[in-house]
Motif scaffolding. Structure first.
Motif, PDB file in Angstrom:
ATOM      1  N   ALA A  36      46.415  49.310  32.909  1.00  0.00           N
ATOM      2  CA  ALA A  36      45.510  50.267  32.373  1.00  0.00           C
ATOM      3  C   ALA A  36      43.441  49.208  32.737  1.00  0.00           C
ATOM      4  O   ALA A  36      43.121  50.116  33.413  1.00  0.00           O
ATOM      5  CB  ALA A  36      45.631  50.947  31.286  1.00  0.00           C
ATOM      6  N   GLY A  37      43.989  48.395  32.770  1.00  0.00           N
ATOM      7  CA  GLY A  37      42.675  47.526  33.111  1.00  0.00           C
ATOM      8  C   GLY A  37      42.502  46.891  34.409  1.00  0.00           C
ATOM      9  O   GLY A  37      41.756  46.629  34.903  1.00  0.00           O
ATOM     10  N   THR A  38      43.354  46.899  35.421  1.00  0.00           N
ATOM     11  CA  THR A  38      43.170  46.461  36.281  1.00  0.00           C
ATOM     12  C   THR A  38      43.792  47.531  37.448  1.00  0.00           C
ATOM     13  O   THR A  38      42.957  47.560  38.682  1.00  0.00           O
ATOM     14  CB  THR A  38      44.481  46.333  36.528  1.00  0.00           C
ATOM     15  OG1 THR A  38      45.042  44.913  36.182  1.00  0.00           O
ATOM     16  CG2 THR A  38      44.711  45.483  37.850  1.00  0.00           C
ATOM     17  N   ALA A  39      43.730  49.217  37.108  1.00  0.00           N
ATOM     18  CA  ALA A  39      43.730  49.712  38.331  1.00  0.00           C
ATOM     19  C   ALA A  39      43.333  51.596  37.597  1.00  0.00           C
ATOM     20  O   ALA A  39      43.502  51.743  36.569  1.00  0.00           O
ATOM     21  CB  ALA A  39      45.591  50.179  38.625  1.00  0.00           C
ATOM     22  N   GLY A  40      43.594  51.874  38.830  1.00  0.00           N
ATOM     23  CA  GLY A  40      43.346  53.823  37.955  1.00  0.00           C
ATOM     24  C   GLY A  40      44.056  54.719  37.865  1.00  0.00           C
ATOM     25  O   GLY A  40      44.334  55.511  37.552  1.00  0.00           O
ATOM     26  N   ARG A  41      45.292  54.236  38.836  1.00  0.00           N
ATOM     27  CA  ARG A  41      46.716  54.585  37.990  1.00  0.00           C
ATOM     28  C   ARG A  41      48.217  54.255  37.903  1.00  0.00           C
ATOM     29  O   ARG A  41      47.861  53.419  38.850  1.00  0.00           O
ATOM     30  CB  ARG A  41      47.306  55.557  38.908  1.00  0.00           C
ATOM     31  CG  ARG A  41      48.101  56.459  39.315  1.00  0.00           C
ATOM     32  CD  ARG A  41      48.198  57.446  40.224  1.00  0.00           C
ATOM     33  NE  ARG A  41      48.341  57.404  41.204  1.00  0.00           N
ATOM     34  CZ  ARG A  41      49.396  57.561  42.722  1.00  0.00           C
ATOM     35  NH1 ARG A  41      50.572  58.480  41.675  1.00  0.00           N
ATOM     36  NH2 ARG A  41      49.329  57.032  43.543  1.00  0.00           N
ATOM     37  N   PRO A  96      39.191  49.698  39.717  1.00  0.00           N
ATOM     38  CA  PRO A  96      37.971  48.330  39.942  1.00  0.00           C
ATOM     39  C   PRO A  96      37.905  47.815  41.632  1.00  0.00           C
ATOM     40  O   PRO A  96      39.620  48.038  42.608  1.00  0.00           O
ATOM     41  CB  PRO A  96      38.762  47.437  38.965  1.00  0.00           C
ATOM     42  CG  PRO A  96      39.676  48.539  37.999  1.00  0.00           C
ATOM     43  CD  PRO A  96      39.660  49.825  39.033  1.00  0.00           C
ATOM     44  N   TYR A  97      36.709  47.192  42.141  1.00  0.00           N
ATOM     45  CA  TYR A  97      36.329  46.379  43.611  1.00  0.00           C
ATOM     46  C   TYR A  97      38.009  45.482  43.702  1.00  0.00           C
ATOM     47  O   TYR A  97      37.957  44.958  42.462  1.00  0.00           O
ATOM     48  CB  TYR A  97      35.412  46.054  43.462  1.00  0.00           C
ATOM     49  CG  TYR A  97      34.796  45.505  44.987  1.00  0.00           C
ATOM     50  CD1 TYR A  97      34.059  46.138  46.167  1.00  0.00           C
ATOM     51  CD2 TYR A  97      35.591  44.172  44.886  1.00  0.00           C
ATOM     52  CE1 TYR A  97      34.620  45.777  46.636  1.00  0.00           C
ATOM     53  CE2 TYR A  97      34.648  43.796  46.366  1.00  0.00           C
ATOM     54  CZ  TYR A  97      34.175  44.729  47.246  1.00  0.00           C
ATOM     55  OH  TYR A  97      33.910  44.099  48.234  1.00  0.00           O
ATOM     56  N   PRO A 137      34.025  52.530  40.612  1.00  0.00           N
ATOM     57  CA  PRO A 137      35.321  52.688  39.514  1.00  0.00           C
ATOM     58  C   PRO A 137      35.104  53.596  38.914  1.00  0.00           C
ATOM     59  O   PRO A 137      36.442  54.407  38.305  1.00  0.00           O
ATOM     60  CB  PRO A 137      35.356  51.585  39.199  1.00  0.00           C
ATOM     61  CG  PRO A 137      34.165  50.347  38.705  1.00  0.00           C
ATOM     62  CD  PRO A 137      33.560  51.152  40.310  1.00  0.00           C
ATOM     63  N   ALA A 138      33.670  54.666  38.731  1.00  0.00           N
ATOM     64  CA  ALA A 138      34.363  55.913  38.303  1.00  0.00           C
ATOM     65  C   ALA A 138      35.039  56.714  38.773  1.00  0.00           C
ATOM     66  O   ALA A 138      35.039  58.122  38.309  1.00  0.00           O
ATOM     67  CB  ALA A 138      33.196  55.743  37.182  1.00  0.00           C
ATOM     68  N   THR A 139      35.160  57.010  40.478  1.00  0.00           N
ATOM     69  CA  THR A 139      35.027  58.410  40.945  1.00  0.00           C
ATOM     70  C   THR A 139      36.329  57.863  41.449  1.00  0.00           C
ATOM     71  O   THR A 139      37.626  56.654  40.858  1.00  0.00           O
ATOM     72  CB  THR A 139      34.195  57.929  42.405  1.00  0.00           C
ATOM     73  OG1 THR A 139      34.383  56.798  42.850  1.00  0.00           O
ATOM     74  CG2 THR A 139      33.176  58.398  41.550  1.00  0.00           C
TER      75      THR A 139
END
Lengths: 487, 487
Positions: free
Chosen positions: B405-410, B431-432, B438-440
């Motif tokens: 969860a700290g690494t990816a959007g899904r 995240p980049y 990253p908020a989108t």
């Protein structure tokens, strides 16, 4: 200012900055993992601590900022209120924006829809550059710190050099409250000095930056944030002229009231407000101008510090020295300065005349007719606020309102932009250079969104999900399900 | 490819780009001012037009992309579905995020609260760089165009050079629908060529950029967007390795299923998917490895074009030439390539081995024990997806989920990241370098938020407000009032 306090706030060394950022990085997971109730308790606790130490803090602020006691009393009240409002925001849980898609074998996309459960999580350590002009509300325990802590992010504040002793005192209160609430060490840190700020900004562990200050300084930091190997969001409020458009109707019928309101807006807090009106359009031969010309001297109080005063003097000189600009009233030391020129001059020399004068000065701009007024309104861009004084039956006022929404984050009708309220619907931001991130606000409950990002969990067993996403919703957070409104 | 179509898609000239952007700027206000119902009709109309011309469009796509007919049929269906889903999103009105504060004389901040009525408005002209690998769903009429039009922004698409004739054909359909619906000329534009794209990106009238493509190309454009005198938001999806972590439990109990799923995920669409798994961690001496070693040849079909094929060959070579990497299976032209190495090697030489290979290849990474697996999981960052194959009673699986969860959007559980569903809760970002913002998300209904910014109206008379903000709420959009949930 006491000698002991001044000695305690020398610039943070490079090793100390590295240790502060490392502690924030280590705190990121445990702080994010604390319950929403615990997070709210921290915010309420900081508010209580500020209120309990109000006399001491206000005395420090008076010595370091030249701001008057009533203003500081009000600002501290605003600051503790703001912390409590974010505590409520945390408990409400709407900021998590929980969205749930149930699995759907017949999803019309043409392939079965998996189960997806999505919520916002904290970005990670946030670096806040504190502002000079609000030693409480936009500084160590101000809106950026409150909203980032509310989001679940550790916070590192780069103190403003204008009030170092106050910054240290507030920082110590925050650390005490965090420790009492069981928050991990490193959830909050305080650093001093420009180099320390740049070092933290370029540290790989820092995940986002908030800034309130000058366009030049803010842009330099924005460029650094974007130029990192891993760029990070930079939420910067860099400056605004906050134009005010007074229609012929309003100038005719309400000149005394408008003139008085303008003088208050320009002079209060010595004009050192990000929403101070810096350009006011009025008709030629307007009774508003007559009222203002009659004004003898409007006292402003001292400026925050010598750096701010020097910056103001330089910004004013650029405008005042223009051959087509003249002084309408004021301008002696300690009183507000009203300059005046024509719309034609401003449109012909936009770069020289349309820039922020951070202090007690404004430029009155006369227009000959409504077409010229509208041309002026269309020529401004990137504002925190645009204010319109007019009558709702006037077509020109309607046109001004429509233009203003494209220019600013907040549009005001027959009211002055100073005295920003901290609320649910507030918007303090706008197109660049008002802010570097026009979709965000730095004031109001929506400010929390700057420090969050969404994560979707696909087909994850219920017992492995964060509680907010579980079927039972034990915390009762609002959730949208299958596209239907959050409950 | 027909000669006529190819001739029609030479690079857009500088004058043509300037005219396209000027037309978009002129269209911004009238297009934003069209009703939500009209905006939804345009989106539905484009969907209908795509479906009505499916046979012709798919034939063009097959000639230009080497993608197989069933895949393209499914992708076109997905694309028209996506447009219709954004039409529903527009009609729902929740994207406006309307917030209303009534005036409150007793607001506990210490000063009366003014009336504030806030909603999202469109940012202005959006520039979309179309992707190569989804000639429908991430191209001219794809998600970025659909969400930007839904937000009320004019759209300029910089066509992908991989499918120019298809881009022209889809662009003409969009223009026809817009004209039929009475949308202003300039609401949509199509440009060709890298220089044209850069010229548009640096044009003052362009307000935001969407991009899907390589990390190197995307970063160069991101830097240009941030370096403008007036920087603009750049929503870039730049690349992802999409790691998959297979626990010892899962490898033991479900080896055949996992091996088969991996081969499908790596080989389908010739591996040219932004969510293709590029790193798969499995236990040493794992039955999964045995299954994969037994695999003879998994055919992949041809790659999109020579540029993509050359990029893939170069990315694979960097990994394959590493002395500690060997071929596990495949790798002849037209078949999937499975490489293998150890976790120790990857951790020791991260830069050489952890980068995207955009095509049908993956790197199996063996681990000796759970500690090594967790160390590998913690070493990745900036991913669109992380997938975990495991058992919910396994502590290691829980630790992997928390790290992911700290690494990816899904984050996916016992499922493969390819086959991205277009839904309400989808999150395609991270995240980049997975994304620059990253908020989108670029997929799902939340993608509309990228092209909006809030404006608050303070004390504005009811009849002067946009209808969504009026007391009567004639459009029935959901609204939050005084901090209480939207209805």
């Amino acid at each position: 200012m006491t000698g002991i306090l001044v000695e305690s706030v020398t610039d943070t060394t490079s090793d100390e900055v590295a240790a502060t950022v490392a502690a924030a990085a280590a705190a990121a997971r445990p702080w994010a993992a604390m319950s929403l109730a615990d997070r709210a308790r921290v915010l309420d606790g900081i508010a209580d601590a500020l209120d309990a130490h109000a006399a001491q803090l206000i005395a420090l602020a008076m010595r370091e900022t030249n701001l008057a006691e009533p203003r500081l009393v009000g600002e501290l009240r605003r600051t503790s209120f703001q912390l409590r409002l974010f505590a409520q925001t945390v408990l409400d849980g709407g900021f998590l924006d929980v969205r749930i898609d149930d699995a759907d074998a017949d999803w019309p996309m043409g392939a079965p829809r998996p189960e997806l459960r999505r919520m916002n999580i904290p970005l990670g350590p946030v670096l806040n550059f504190a502002a000079s002009n609000f030693p409480f509300a936009f500084s160590v325990a101000g809106g950026d710190t409150a909203s980032a802590l509310a989001a679940g992010c550790p916070v590192i504040v780069k103190a403003n050099p204008g009030h170092p002793a106050l910054s240290s005192a507030v920082g110590e209160l925050i650390e005490t409250v965090l420790a009492e609430c069981g928050a991990p060490r490193g959830s909050f840190g305080l650093i001093f000095g420009r180099n320390a700020g740049v070092q933290a900004l370029t540290h790989p562990a820092v995940a986002a930056v908030a800034f309130t200050g000058s366009t030049a300084g803010g842009r330099a930091l924005y460029d650094l944030a974007c130029g990192r190997p891993v760029p990070i969001p930079f939420y910067g409020e860099l400056g605004s002229i906050n134009p005010v458009f007074v229609t012929a109707d309003a100038a005719r019928s309400r000149a005394p009231e408008i003139a008085a309101g303008l003088l208050t807006a320009v002079s209060s807090s010595a004009g050192q407000l990000c929403t101070k009106p810096g350009l006011v359009a009025v008709p030629e031969q307007s009774p508003v101008l007559d009222e203002l010309t009659r004004t003898a001297s409007v006292p402003t109080g001292e400026m925050l510090n010598e750096t701010i005063a020097a910056g103001f003097a330089s910004a004013v000189a650029r405008v005042r020295e223009h051959p087509e600009v003249r002084v309408l009233a004021g301008g002696s030391p300690g009183e507000a300065l009203l300059l005046v020129t024509s719309t034609r001059t401003v449109l012909a020399d936009r770069d020289a005349l349309m820039h922020e004068m951070f202090g007690p000065a404004t430029l009155l701009v006369t227009y000959r007719d409504n077409d010229e007024l509208l041309e002026l309104a269309r020529s401004v861009h990137g504002e925190l606020t645009v204010s319109i004084f007019g009558d709702h039956t006037d077509d020109t006022a309607h046109a001004l309102l429509s233009t203003a929404a494209g220019t600013a984050g907040r549009v005001l009708w027959n009211s002055w932009p100073t005295g920003l309220s901290v609320t649910y619907a507030q918007q303090h931001g706008g197109p660049y250079p008002a802010t570097t991130a026009p979709a965000t606000t730095s004031v109001g409950t929506a400010a929390i969104a700057r420090f969050l990002r969404p994560v979707a969990f696909q087909s994850v067993p219920d017992e492995m999900l964060p509680p907010q996403l579980r079927i039972a919703n034990p915390l009762g957070v609002p959730r949208s399900v299958n596209g239907a409104r959050a409950q």
